[in-house]
Every structure is written in C-alpha cells, then in structure tokens.
Design a protein around this motif. Structure first.
Motif, PDB file in Angstrom:
ATOM      1  N   VAL A 194       1.017  -1.017  -0.075  1.00 25.95           N
ATOM      2  CA  VAL A 194      -0.038   0.124  -0.212  1.00 25.95           C
ATOM      3  C   VAL A 194       0.919   1.451  -0.032  1.00 25.95           C
ATOM      4  N   HIS A 195       0.679   2.093  -1.311  1.00 21.27           N
ATOM      5  CA  HIS A 195       1.470   3.323  -1.054  1.00 21.27           C
ATOM      6  C   HIS A 195       0.410   4.292  -1.230  1.00 21.27           C
ATOM      7  N   ASP A 196       0.499   5.534  -0.252  1.00 25.41           N
ATOM      8  CA  ASP A 196      -0.518   6.559  -0.359  1.00 25.41           C
ATOM      9  C   ASP A 196      -0.014   7.599  -1.166  1.00 25.41           C
ATOM     10  N   ILE A 197       1.355   7.802  -1.528  1.00 25.10           N
ATOM     11  CA  ILE A 197       2.040   8.854  -2.522  1.00 25.10           C
ATOM     12  C   ILE A 197       2.800   7.840  -3.364  1.00 25.10           C
ATOM     13  N   ASN A 198       2.805   8.459  -4.665  1.00 25.89           N
ATOM     14  CA  ASN A 198       3.483   7.821  -5.796  1.00 25.89           C
ATOM     15  C   ASN A 198       5.012   7.945  -5.484  1.00 25.89           C
ATOM     16  N   GLU A 199       5.517   9.137  -5.456  1.00 26.65           N
ATOM     17  CA  GLU A 199       7.028   9.389  -5.425  1.00 26.65           C
ATOM     18  C   GLU A 199       7.549   8.994  -4.154  1.00 26.65           C
ATOM     19  N   GLN A 200       7.912   7.101  -4.488  1.00 31.97           N
ATOM     20  CA  GLN A 200       8.656   6.551  -3.568  1.00 31.97           C
ATOM     21  C   GLN A 200       9.629   5.583  -4.074  1.00 31.97           C
ATOM     22  N   PRO A 201      10.988   5.387  -3.504  1.00 31.67           N
ATOM     23  CA  PRO A 201      11.779   4.366  -4.284  1.00 31.67           C
ATOM     24  C   PRO A 201      11.068   2.885  -4.180  1.00 31.67           C
ATOM     25  N   ASN A 202      11.403   2.360  -5.039  1.00 37.19           N
ATOM     26  CA  ASN A 202      10.993   0.707  -5.086  1.00 37.19           C
ATOM     27  C   ASN A 202      11.780  -0.204  -4.192  1.00 37.19           C
ATOM     28  N   ALA A 203      10.787  -0.543  -3.045  1.00 39.27           N
ATOM     29  CA  ALA A 203      11.358  -1.195  -1.897  1.00 39.27           C
ATOM     30  C   ALA A 203      11.955  -2.801  -2.281  1.00 39.27           C
ATOM     31  N   PHE A 204      11.425  -3.120  -3.486  1.00 40.08           N
ATOM     32  CA  PHE A 204      12.002  -4.492  -3.980  1.00 40.08           C
ATOM     33  C   PHE A 204      13.269  -4.465  -4.730  1.00 40.08           C
ATOM     34  N   THR A 205      13.688  -3.368  -5.241  1.00 47.72           N
ATOM     35  CA  THR A 205      14.930  -3.334  -5.756  1.00 47.72           C
ATOM     36  C   THR A 205      15.943  -2.197  -5.374  1.00 47.72           C
ATOM     37  N   THR A 206      15.609  -1.414  -4.557  1.00 45.72           N
ATOM     38  CA  THR A 206      16.669  -0.200  -4.253  1.00 45.72           C
ATOM     39  C   THR A 206      17.677  -0.789  -3.329  1.00 45.72           C
ATOM     40  N   THR A 207      18.878  -0.748  -3.585  1.00 45.78           N
ATOM     41  CA  THR A 207      20.078  -1.042  -2.890  1.00 45.78           C
ATOM     42  C   THR A 207      20.443   0.103  -2.000  1.00 45.78           C
ATOM     43  N   LEU A 208      21.597  -0.172  -0.841  1.00 48.00           N
ATOM     44  CA  LEU A 208      21.913   0.991  -0.181  1.00 48.00           C
ATOM     45  C   LEU A 208      22.499   1.919  -1.073  1.00 48.00           C
ATOM     46  N   SER A 209      23.475   1.485  -1.874  1.00 46.94           N
ATOM     47  CA  SER A 209      24.309   2.558  -2.789  1.00 46.94           C
ATOM     48  C   SER A 209      23.336   3.299  -3.680  1.00 46.94           C
ATOM     49  N   GLN A 210      22.013   3.038  -3.882  1.00 49.56           N
ATOM     50  CA  GLN A 210      21.153   3.623  -4.980  1.00 49.56           C
ATOM     51  C   GLN A 210      20.127   4.653  -3.901  1.00 49.56           C
ATOM     52  N   ILE A 211      20.184   4.552  -2.458  1.00 46.11           N
ATOM     53  CA  ILE A 211      19.461   5.352  -1.793  1.00 46.11           C
ATOM     54  C   ILE A 211      19.356   6.750  -2.223  1.00 46.11           C
ATOM     55  N   PRO A 212      20.749   7.475  -2.440  1.00 48.81           N
ATOM     56  CA  PRO A 212      20.984   8.813  -2.427  1.00 48.81           C
ATOM     57  C   PRO A 212      20.338   9.299  -3.786  1.00 48.81           C
TER      58      PRO A 212
ATOM     59  N   PHE B 286      23.273  -9.622   4.644  1.00 45.38           N
ATOM     60  CA  PHE B 286      22.425  -9.872   3.601  1.00 45.38           C
ATOM     61  C   PHE B 286      23.052  -9.471   2.185  1.00 45.38           C
ATOM     62  N   GLY B 287      24.144  -8.695   2.339  1.00 47.41           N
ATOM     63  CA  GLY B 287      24.821  -8.430   1.177  1.00 47.41           C
ATOM     64  C   GLY B 287      24.638  -7.148   0.751  1.00 47.41           C
ATOM     65  N   ILE B 288      25.805  -6.646  -0.145  1.00 49.32           N
ATOM     66  CA  ILE B 288      25.615  -4.883  -0.378  1.00 49.32           C
ATOM     67  C   ILE B 288      24.578  -4.949  -1.483  1.00 49.32           C
ATOM     68  N   ASN B 289      24.187  -6.038  -2.265  1.00 52.62           N
ATOM     69  CA  ASN B 289      23.227  -5.737  -3.318  1.00 52.62           C
ATOM     70  C   ASN B 289      21.607  -6.127  -2.699  1.00 52.62           C
ATOM     71  N   THR B 290      21.325  -6.182  -1.337  1.00 52.79           N
ATOM     72  CA  THR B 290      20.112  -6.854  -1.017  1.00 52.79           C
ATOM     73  C   THR B 290      19.259  -5.593  -1.126  1.00 52.79           C
ATOM     74  N   PRO B 291      18.061  -5.803  -1.380  1.00 54.31           N
ATOM     75  CA  PRO B 291      16.971  -4.667  -1.436  1.00 54.31           C
ATOM     76  C   PRO B 291      16.684  -3.822   0.071  1.00 54.31           C
ATOM     77  N   ILE B 292      17.610  -3.108   0.483  1.00 51.58           N
ATOM     78  CA  ILE B 292      17.585  -2.880   1.789  1.00 51.58           C
ATOM     79  C   ILE B 292      16.192  -2.479   2.373  1.00 51.58           C
ATOM     80  N   ILE B 293      15.552  -1.423   1.612  1.00 43.61           N
ATOM     81  CA  ILE B 293      14.166  -0.834   2.029  1.00 43.61           C
ATOM     82  C   ILE B 293      13.142  -1.943   2.206  1.00 43.61           C
ATOM     83  N   LEU B 294      13.194  -2.886   1.666  1.00 44.59           N
ATOM     84  CA  LEU B 294      12.213  -4.231   1.923  1.00 44.59           C
ATOM     85  C   LEU B 294      12.671  -4.628   3.199  1.00 44.59           C
ATOM     86  N   ILE B 295      13.966  -4.801   3.594  1.00 44.26           N
ATOM     87  CA  ILE B 295      14.218  -5.474   4.793  1.00 44.26           C
ATOM     88  C   ILE B 295      14.142  -4.313   5.964  1.00 44.26           C
TER      89      ILE B 295
END
Length: 426
Positions: free
Chosen positions: A5-23, A73-82
C-alpha cells in the motif's frame, strides 16, 4: 500493508533499491547522508574523515542498522524491503502491547480494533511503514518511543523494575536513531526532577510515589545508555553534546534569503529559520557573531519572533502528506483539512482529559502526563529555534493520536473497571 500500500506515488522501489542507490532514488538529503555513511562504514570499518561530519549531525543508530543489514544480507540486498519487515515487526510489538492495555479498559473487540486506528491516518502509514518514510530512520525512533510509553505504563501498573529498565532502554534507542529524541529525553528528565521534588514535599499517595520511582529508574537507565555516544563525541569533538547541529541553526538564522538560496536552503526561509536576518536586516550574513545575535534578537524581540512563527505554522500543520519533504505551497484538500483538524482536536482534548479526576485516578496517569508535558515543551523549544518543515509535525501528530487513544480509553472505561484499579489521587 507496509509492502503493497502506497499513499503517495513518489517513493523508491522497496523490492529493488540497494543501499548505494538510496542517495539518487530518494531525493531527500538525510537518507542520502545516512546511506553514504553506512557504505563508508561497511567498506572501511568506520567512518572516514571525509564523511565524519555525518556523525556530527546525526546519531549513529539508523546508519548502523543499515550497515548491519548489508553485512548480513549482502551489499546488493533490497535494503528498504528489509527495513519494512523490521519496522512492521516493531510496530506489531507496539500494537500487541497496546491491545493488552485496552483489553483491561474495555471490551475485547474494541481493544482489538482501536490500536489499528493509529494507521487509519495516511501520515502514520507513510511515515512509519512506507519506503519514503522508512529511509529517514524516524520510524524506528517513533516505535522505540511508543514502547517507552507502554513499558512505563506497565512498570507503574505491575510495580516492576524490569519494565522500568526496558522503558529506559527504548528511550535511549529512540535518541540513537534521531537526534530530537535526545532533546525529548532531556525534557522528560527536567520535568521528572520537578515531579520528584513535588512528590518529596507533598504528602502524595504511595501509588504516585511508586510511579515516580519507576519513572526515575527509566531516566537513569536511558542516560546511562547514552554515555558511549557522548564519550565518542567528547573524544573526537571535544564536547559531550549529542549532535553538533546548533552551529548550523545559528548560522542559518542570520543568513539572507539570497545566501540561503545559494546553499539550497530555501526551506529555511519558507519555514522561518532565518529570523535574525528577517527581524534585524542590518546583521544579515554576520556568520562570526551568529550565536550571539541569535539569542540577542530573540530576547529583545520575542513578540516579533513568535508572531512570524505563528503566521507560518498553519500551512505546515495542514500540508498534504504527499509532499512532506517539500515546501507546502499547495492549497490543502478537504481531506487534508479534515485529517489535520482531527489531530488538532485530539491535541486540545488531551490535556483536558488528563486533568480530570477519572484519569488522575488511574495508575498510568503519571507517566502519561509526564511524557505529554515533556513532548509539548520540547517541541515548543524545537519549533522556536528551528525552521518549520512539514515532516517535523508528523511525529507530534502520531504520538498525539497514540496518547489520546490511551487517555480516552481510561476516561471512558466502565465504572466496574475503574473501581478495580488502585487510586493515584492525593
């Protein structure tokens, strides 16, 4: 709900975004800084000198949580999901404790449904469980603070030292994840000392004295748990201050709108953060004397200072949750007006209920009142010295809802339940 459930559209993808991609994926300054520090610690063992400023401005809790996730979990884990999974478990814990509290006050089906009202509001869903809110780290501070309140209540009702200790641990953890909770800890400490003096001088009931002792144990534990980070700052910064943000606040207060625009600080202007320059234009951009000018201007012009703040607070309170990291320029919708008016109504009703004899006779009255007063006074201080930002109001709205529901359940509890509870009246 947290995952889909997303109340707003402009959000990062929890299933794909890694730590290095957050910025780049988030577009908000704080999460990018946290991710940069976490990557640095992951790669080098601890923060490098080039990034040391990050740990000067923010405590390390959320950063170290991100480091722990990528180490496991590794550097490429989808960190937002965790992070979503961890946050969901944390708030499941909160709701379970809240259900146990309500089940004593009211009927079981009401006790099951009322805790879920916390997430009936978009602000709670977005800020506590959805990707855009989670990467700010405040979800965990709020969860730990709510556990502090619930374990404080349990410590008083059960007369348990261990519950008091846990309340103190969770209060310290909330400060380790976001710096404003250290200010709340200091506020709770100050008011608790006044409370302790009152309980010592006045002939209060044994229940009140026991509650006071439980609260003091929690405060001692919380301060003890914050010692390691204070010692770290004392060693490397020469000061035991929790963060080194006051210099930024003082400097922003004297900068002109033009200077703030150069450093992408338009939100400081919009939020009333450069009041020294605004009230006394002759001292604009005097960085060297910023601290002195801040206090001088405030104490010489408190009416002007608060007049400007009060003229701005309405649009920040009523802003839409969809643009919480932006300047609230849009006109609030009818739903925004209704939802935020509901928060305001709860804010006004809360102190009115806390002073009633029906609530004061409940063993939870003292921790509820102490935390409410500490929160009010701390946020008055924060909003006095800092610029307004829409998201700065989100935690107050969430915790107001939380404390209001607890207090209302006490106020409305059946008479037979009220008679079974020990009195805390003088």
């Amino acid at each position: 709900m947290a995952l889909f459930v997303h109340d707003i559209n402009e959000q990062p993808n929890a299933f794909t975004t890694t730590l290095s991609q957050i910025p780049t994926a988030v577009g908000i300054h704080d999460p990018g800084s946290f991710a940069t520090a976490a990557l640095d610690i992951y790669e080098n063992g601890w923060i490098s000198p080039n990034n040391a400023w990050i740990l000067n401005l923010w405590p390390p809790g959320f950063i170290l949580l991100e480091v722990s996730i990528v180490k496991i979990f590794g550097i490429n884990t989808p960190i937002i999901l965790i992070l979503q999974i961890i946050a969901s478990l944390l708030f499941s814990w909160v709701l379970a404790l809240l259900y146990k509290f309500f089940s004593v006050q009211t009927k079981s089906y009401v006790a099951f449904g009322v805790p879920l009202l916390i997430f009936a509001f978009p602000v709670s869903r977005v800020f506590l469980l959805q990707p855009i809110g989670l990467v700010l780290g405040e979800s965990f501070s709020i969860g730990f603070f709510l556990l502090t309140l619930l374990y404080s209540i349990k410590s008083v009702e059960k007369k348990s030292v261990w519950y008091s200790v846990w309340a103190g641990v969770f209060l310290a953890l909330s400060a380790y994840f976001r710096s404003q909770f250290e200010l709340i800890l200091m506020g709770i400490t100050g008011w608790a000392l006044l409370m302790g003096l009152y309980l010592y001088i006045k002939k209060t009931s044994q229940t009140l004295r026991t509650a006071g002792k439980s609260i003091m144990i929690s405060i001692v534990v919380a301060h003890t748990a914050t010692i390691p980070w204070r010692l770290y700052h004392w060693k490397y910064q020469g000061s035991p201050l929790w963060t080194q943000t006051s210099g930024v606040t003082f400097e922003n207060s004297v900068l002109s709108p033009e200077e703030l625009e150069k450093k992408s600080g338009s939100l400081v202007v919009t939020g009333g953060g450069n009041l020294v320059c605004r009230i006394n234009p002759t001292v604009c951009n005097d960085r060297e004397n910023a601290r002195h000018l801040f206090f001088k201007t405030f104490f010489e012009n408190p009416s002007k200072w608060y007049a400007i703040k009060l003229s701005l607070i309405g649009k920040f309170w009523y802003t839409s949750v969809g643009g919480f990291w932006k300047t609230p320029n849009e006109v609030p919708s009818m739903s925004d007006l209704f939802i935020n008016s509901s928060f305001l109504s709860m804010l006004l009703a809360l102190p009115a209920m806390l002073v009633t004899r029906r609530v004061r006779s409940h063993p939870s009255w003292l921790p509820l009142t102490l935390l409410t007063i500490a929160l009010f006074s701390t946020y008055i201080l924060i909003f006095t010295v800092q610029q307004f930002e829409s998201r700065y109001f989100f935690f107050p709205k969430i915790v107001i809802t939380f404390i209001f529901l607890i207090t209302a359940s006490i106020f409305l509890r059946p008479k037979d339940v009220a008679q079974e509870l020990p009195t805390t009246s003088n």
